[in-house]
Design an enzyme around this catalytic site. Sequence first.
Site, PDB file in Angstrom:
ATOM      1  N   ALA A  54       0.794  -1.237   0.000  1.00 15.46           N
ATOM      2  CA  ALA A  54       0.000   0.000   0.000  1.00 15.46           C
ATOM      3  C   ALA A  54       0.831   1.295   0.000  1.00 15.46           C
ATOM      4  O   ALA A  54       0.666   2.146  -0.887  1.00 15.46           O
ATOM      5  CB  ALA A  54      -0.994  -0.047   1.154  1.00 15.46           C
ATOM      6  N   ASP A 243      -4.013  -2.712   3.816  1.00 19.15           N
ATOM      7  CA  ASP A 243      -4.215  -1.945   2.575  1.00 19.15           C
ATOM      8  C   ASP A 243      -5.255  -0.852   2.753  1.00 19.15           C
ATOM      9  O   ASP A 243      -5.235   0.158   2.056  1.00 19.15           O
ATOM     10  CB  ASP A 243      -4.617  -2.883   1.441  1.00 19.15           C
TER      11      ASP A 243
HETATM   12  O1  MRU Z   1      -0.997  -7.239  -3.525  1.00 21.90           O
HETATM   13  P1  MRU Z   1       0.055  -6.555  -2.694  1.00 21.90           P
HETATM   14  O2  MRU Z   1       1.355  -7.278  -2.694  1.00 21.90           O
HETATM   15  O3  MRU Z   1       0.178  -5.101  -3.053  1.00 21.90           O
HETATM   16  O4  MRU Z   1      -0.511  -6.629  -1.214  1.00 21.90           O
HETATM   17  C1  MRU Z   1       0.268  -6.106  -0.184  1.00 21.90           C
HETATM   18  C2  MRU Z   1      -0.332  -6.288   1.160  1.00 21.90           C
HETATM   19  O5  MRU Z   1      -1.407  -6.823   1.310  1.00 21.90           O
HETATM   20  C3  MRU Z   1       0.405  -5.679   2.315  1.00 21.90           C
HETATM   21  O6  MRU Z   1       0.246  -6.453   3.456  1.00 21.90           O
HETATM   22  C4  MRU Z   1      -0.147  -4.272   2.581  1.00 21.90           C
HETATM   23  O7  MRU Z   1      -0.134  -3.505   1.400  1.00 21.90           O
HETATM   24  C5  MRU Z   1       0.611  -3.544   3.627  1.00 21.90           C
HETATM   25  S1  MRU Z   1       2.197  -3.042   3.035  1.00 21.90           S
HETATM   26  C6  MRU Z   1       2.974  -2.136   4.219  1.00 21.90           C
END
Ligand code: MRU
Length: 353
Positions: A54, A243
């Site tokens: 995120a 997210d």
């Molecule tokens: O699909 P992604 O790899 O973007 O998903 C990432 C996540 O779900 C993380 O846990 C979230 O973005 C937190 S990152 C600090």
Amino acid sequence: MTTSQASSVETLRWCEGHLEMIDQRVLPARFQYLRYDSAQSVAQGIREMVVRGAPAIGCAAAYGVALEALRHRKVSAADFAVAMERSFEVLAASRPTAVNLSWALGRMRRRRESLASQPVAAQVDALLTEAHEIRAEDIRVNRALGEHGAALLTDGARVLTHCNAGALATAGHGTALGVIRSAVAAGKRISVIADETRPFLQGARLTAWEMLQERIPVTLITDNMAGFMMSRGEVDAVVVGADRVAANGDVANKIGTYMVAVLAQRHRIPFYVASPISTIDMSIADGAAIPIEERSQREVTGFGDCQWAADGVSVRNPAFDVTPAELVTALITERGAVHQPNRERLAALLARA
Ligand code: MRU
């Protein structure tokens, strides 16, 4: 494109008028930066998961706007305004779930609007400065959040995490892995259990790699082993990222997080969510209203060039799930930990200066 082995993880960097981002699709087999010079190309990089996580997506989007501004440095004010609007639209459409994307774009938009009467060149400079500031701020926030979270982990804790909420998912330090990094820096002996994180394997490919880089003990498990590990008393705490956090404290995070939270409750293991305040979306009442991205079937039927599922099988691929607030022991932010988050506690947190 440039290829090099960095000593510390710099997920995105500004280099000679371009944005460079680590290609997270090919880690850990290859460590390489890809170069970006437009909003369109950055949006594609976000969509295709060159950059993911995120906060990192938010930083990339801010640079996407700045790059587009630079490309239009010489046009009239009216044409510049049209080009900027187009860049906001294309970047906003790249991925739906992480609120940091629209948060960063909102900030870039407000910056531009505040300077709309200024010459185009001044707007361009200000937008690039704002993107740099969003990136620098993310690192500061993650360090503060990490310290608050570190205080919650006991010396010797075995911490399970899901997906990658590390330096690679942010501008640096990480959120969930930032808590672990800060605890280790404070002298605590922490070991990590990394869920593999099907189907994109962020845990196996990214979290395990990040922890190995820093010699923080890490054990990789497949997602379906978490319950076994908990039932054997081998997990002391769970720390994950987010997210989007709804106003009532419900948390959208990588698919499989909900399963881990239910298991943690069953085994009376604290379940912590490490999340900057920019990930809290007070405009969304609860988790049911959080948009959940559905990704390509090919991520489930195989990986890369290898397909293992039968041709023609029906597939679902929601990339995120929602963990109800009642399963969250504490939300760890840069302003401190909010225990048993709910609407009132989140509103009070945001009201604090
Ligand atoms: O699909 P992604 O790899 O973007 O998903 C990432 C996540 O779900 C993380 O846990 C979230 O973005 C937190 S990152 C600090």
